[in-house]
Design a protein around this motif. Structure first.
Motif, PDB file in Angstrom:
ATOM      1  N   LEU A 186       0.863  -1.179   0.000  1.00 41.76           N
ATOM      2  CA  LEU A 186       0.000   0.000   0.000  1.00 41.76           C
ATOM      3  C   LEU A 186       0.897   1.225   0.000  1.00 41.76           C
ATOM      4  CD1 LEU A 186      -2.815   1.270   0.199  1.00 41.76           C
ATOM      5  CD2 LEU A 186      -2.612   1.124   2.677  1.00 41.76           C
ATOM      6  N   SER A 238     -12.311   6.998  -0.819  1.00 39.76           N
ATOM      7  CA  SER A 238     -10.855   6.971  -0.819  1.00 39.76           C
ATOM      8  C   SER A 238     -10.293   6.652  -2.205  1.00 39.76           C
ATOM      9  CB  SER A 238     -10.335   5.928   0.172  1.00 39.76           C
ATOM     10  OG  SER A 238     -10.633   4.621  -0.294  1.00 39.76           O
ATOM     11  N   ALA A 267     -11.906  -2.775   0.405  1.00 45.17           N
ATOM     12  CA  ALA A 267     -12.205  -1.473   0.996  1.00 45.17           C
ATOM     13  C   ALA A 267     -13.536  -1.609   1.727  1.00 45.17           C
ATOM     14  CB  ALA A 267     -12.275  -0.399  -0.083  1.00 45.17           C
ATOM     15  N   TRP A 308       0.014   4.661  -0.902  1.00 41.05           N
ATOM     16  CA  TRP A 308      -0.607   5.836  -0.301  1.00 41.05           C
ATOM     17  C   TRP A 308      -2.117   5.711  -0.365  1.00 41.05           C
ATOM     18  CZ3 TRP A 308      -3.662   7.992  -3.961  1.00 41.05           C
ATOM     19  CH2 TRP A 308      -3.240   7.995  -5.296  1.00 41.05           C
ATOM     20  N   MET A 309      -2.789   6.567   0.397  1.00 41.54           N
ATOM     21  CA  MET A 309      -4.245   6.616   0.403  1.00 41.54           C
ATOM     22  C   MET A 309      -4.686   8.058   0.548  1.00 41.54           C
ATOM     23  SD  MET A 309      -6.888   4.531   2.833  1.00 41.54           S
ATOM     24  CE  MET A 309      -8.637   4.862   2.857  1.00 41.54           C
ATOM     25  N   GLU A 317      -2.432   5.501   5.581  1.00 44.53           N
ATOM     26  CA  GLU A 317      -2.073   4.117   5.281  1.00 44.53           C
ATOM     27  C   GLU A 317      -2.776   3.209   6.276  1.00 44.53           C
ATOM     28  OE1 GLU A 317       2.129   3.582   7.695  1.00 44.53           O
ATOM     29  OE2 GLU A 317       2.108   3.749   5.533  1.00 44.53           O
ATOM     30  N   GLY A 324     -10.703   3.053  -5.999  1.00 43.30           N
ATOM     31  CA  GLY A 324     -11.506   3.745  -5.002  1.00 43.30           C
ATOM     32  C   GLY A 324     -12.976   3.646  -5.326  1.00 43.30           C
ATOM     33  N   GLU A 353      -8.131  10.665   0.919  1.00 43.85           N
ATOM     34  CA  GLU A 353      -9.549  10.692   1.272  1.00 43.85           C
ATOM     35  C   GLU A 353     -10.235  11.891   0.626  1.00 43.85           C
ATOM     36  OE1 GLU A 353     -12.427  10.615   5.240  1.00 43.85           O
ATOM     37  OE2 GLU A 353     -10.254  10.365   5.402  1.00 43.85           O
ATOM     38  N   ARG A 399      -6.817   4.725  -3.283  1.00 45.68           N
ATOM     39  CA  ARG A 399      -5.677   3.984  -2.746  1.00 45.68           C
ATOM     40  C   ARG A 399      -4.759   3.578  -3.890  1.00 45.68           C
ATOM     41  NH1 ARG A 399      -8.429   0.096   1.886  1.00 45.68           N
ATOM     42  NH2 ARG A 399     -10.148   1.489   2.369  1.00 45.68           N
TER      43      ARG A 399
END
Length: 557
Positions: free
Chosen positions: A10, A327, A299, A12-13, A432, A322, A15, A329
């Motif tokens: 993972l 989100s 998710a 990055w994420m 994350e 997403g 929002e 991701r």
């Protein structure tokens, strides 16, 4: 069994304020930008540092996007389909890093799919959209006001894609248009004598949510892969024969892409499902239909978008996905570079691409001369008022009762640029997942302090007009009180920076750009916006509606 933690990274994420329905990667001169939108009726332009650079407001949900270079300048444009019926082509304006709408067509229903390419093989790029009005429209470029071809269906057009396919009774591959509908109709269309010609159609009995084209049997030829509402993924060959069906337990496939994510020269099928699961299917053999699940993660809610994102520093392909959990991701396959490459023979041959895009005889336009097309009702109303000289008459009448022309025009610009609805403050952040929650889509924690310094946090806030006025009045009262406190020193420094910024740039097209450029220096966005408004009230900063249009210092020559 290998844990999910070891199957993917993972990276990055991000929002967003509301559910995300579409996301595309825009490429321009070696840089990449994310263009996404959804339920908040706004399309966002975001750079690789997670900074929101620009946005476009619509009257309906932003439902679909597609990147393609329409003008031949090395920068991709973005096609957009919205729930208010808008079908647009949006240009990325180099230098100012903003979006300008250069083509707009209004359909009678939601636009559900968009794509583009040289479908007719005449050297020009056609723009294609389908949707709720049960039609698929083909436009002959961005200059036209009406579609050249319209195909009619008995239900919504829910998915459309262009790709190369080799049919058994055709000598060469064709540039095929594949269309899917709400009632399960799958149709393959070619351009014959410059016109759409239906080669075959099939009925899969359930709504087709997403289609992609690529070689998933590792035989050197492309296949058609689609996800349907009956929780089944189908693999068709170019002749319309079903090669494989994959039932997805407890999840309807609603988005999919065919890309190689582990570097073994074989393409995987990446599927996003209504249950929040992201599934990766691969084929380990040559000329085989043995497509199986490689790994999956999840998710919290439905995954509506999947976009491939090339990490040039690592040379690997990442997956951006997403949906309804708000989100975006970005993940990568842990096996990248570790698997032996399959020797897949390319039987498609080199397909002749568009040789050239017709160059305009007009000289290249400067960014400030780009014609902006309205994208929502507020902009259309203001454009109507301007085009019919209603604004000019209104300004003249208000001048007679004591208002200055500059103050009236500045207020009109404020109305134009402020959002039509008031939103609570939304913070865009990078996150994350915790180690225990990977694959579950559960809780989130903030990124590490080291990573937080690299990734910037951007806040976007829209306040009501009355709140802004109250804030300005409060600042005006505070300005009359002599104090040596730190906040006042900061305000004076900030005022100097804003004045110096104008002296250097002379004119700024929008207030948003001014505020964003100052915020980059480390100042609070609310403070910058408040001080700019105060300087407008004081008459230090004014707005010019004529060329060169924008904000400027009143005492500048």
């Amino acid at each position: 069994m290998t844990s999910l933690k070891k199957r993917y990274n993972l990276n990055w994420m991000f929002e967003a304020p509301e559910a995300i329905l579409t996301c595309s990667i825009l490429r321009c001169e070696g840089k990449k930008y994310l263009v996404f939108g959804g339920h908040d009726r706004t399309l966002y332009l975001m750079d690789e540092d997670m900074q929101i650079l620009d946005s476009i407001k619509f009257d309906g949900w932003v439902r679909c996007t597609y990147p393609i270079d329409l003008t031949g300048d090395g920068c991709e444009e973005i096609l957009i389909g919205a729930g208010d019926g808008n079908f647009l082509a949006v240009k990325f304006v180099k230098g100012i890093n903003k979006l300008a709408t250069i083509m707009n067509y209004k359909s009678s229903g939601k636009v559900l799919c968009v794509t583009a390419g040289d479908f007719t093989r005449d050297g020009n790029i056609e723009l294609i959209e389908g949707g709720e009005d049960k039609t698929l429209k083909i436009f002959e470029g961005i200059e036209v006001k009406e579609p050249k071809f319209i195909l009619y269906y008995d239900s919504w057009c829910t998915s459309c894609v262009l790709g190369y396919l080799k049919l058994s009774n055709f000598k060469n591959p064709i540039h095929a248009l594949v269309v899917g509908t709400k009632n399960g109709l799958l149709q393959l269309i070619q351009a014959k004598d410059g016109k759409p010609d239906i080669i075959w159609q099939r009925d899969v009995g359930s709504q087709i949510n997403s289609i992609d084209i690529g070689d998933v049997t590792n035989d050197g030829f492309n296949e058609i892969v689609l996800g349907t509402d009956n929780s089944v993924m189908y693999v068709f060959n170019a002749d319309g024969e079903i090669l494989k069906t994959i039932e997805i337990e407890n999840g309807r496939p609603i988005s999919l892409k065919i890309i190689d994510i582990d570097g073994d020269n074989a393409k995987e099928i990446i599927v996003g499902c209504a249950d929040g699961s992201l599934r990766v299917y691969h084929n380990k053999n040559i000329n085989s239909n043995e497509i199986e699940l490689k790994w999956k993660t999840s998710a919290a809610n439905s995954i509506k978008i999947i976009s491939p994102l090339l990490d040039e520093s690592e040379g690997c392909m990442n997956i951006v996905f997403g949906g309804y959990d708000r989100s975006l991701r970005c993940i990568s396959d842990c096996e990248f570079g570790k698997k032996p490459a399959l020797k897949i023979e390319d039987k498609m041959g080199k397909v002749k691409e568009v040789e050239e895009i017709k160059e305009s005889t007009e000289p290249e336009e400067k960014p400030e001369k780009i014609k902006i097309v309205p994208t929502n009702l507020r902009e259309y109303i203001l454009k109507y008022l301007e085009d019919n000289n209603i604004v000019e008459n209104m300004v003249n009448d208000l001048e007679k009762i004591g208002y200055t022309r500059d103050s009236v025009l500045a207020e009109l610009e404020s109305i134009r640029t402020e959002q039509s609805k008031s939103f609570e403050k939304v913070t865009y952040s990078v996150w994350e997942l915790s180690e225990e929650q990977i694959g579950e889509g559960g809780g989130i924690r903030t990124i590490s302090e080291k990573k937080e310094k690299k990734m910037k946090r951007v806040s976007v806030e829209s306040e009501t007009k009355s709140a802004v006025i109250d804030l300005i009045e409060a600042l005006q009262k505070d300005a009359t009180i002599e104090s040596q406190s730190t906040p006042q020193v900061i305000d004076e420094n900030l005022r100097y920076i804003i004045l110096h910024y104008f002296e250097k740039n002379r004119i700024v097209r929008t207030k948003t750009k001014l505020i964003n450029d100052i915020v980059i220096l480390g100042y609070n966005e609310e403070l910058v916006e408040s001080l700019v408004d105060l300087m407008v009230q004081e008459g230090l900063i004014q707005y010019s509606p004529s060329d060169p249009r924008g904000w400027f210092l009143a005492y500048q020559e």
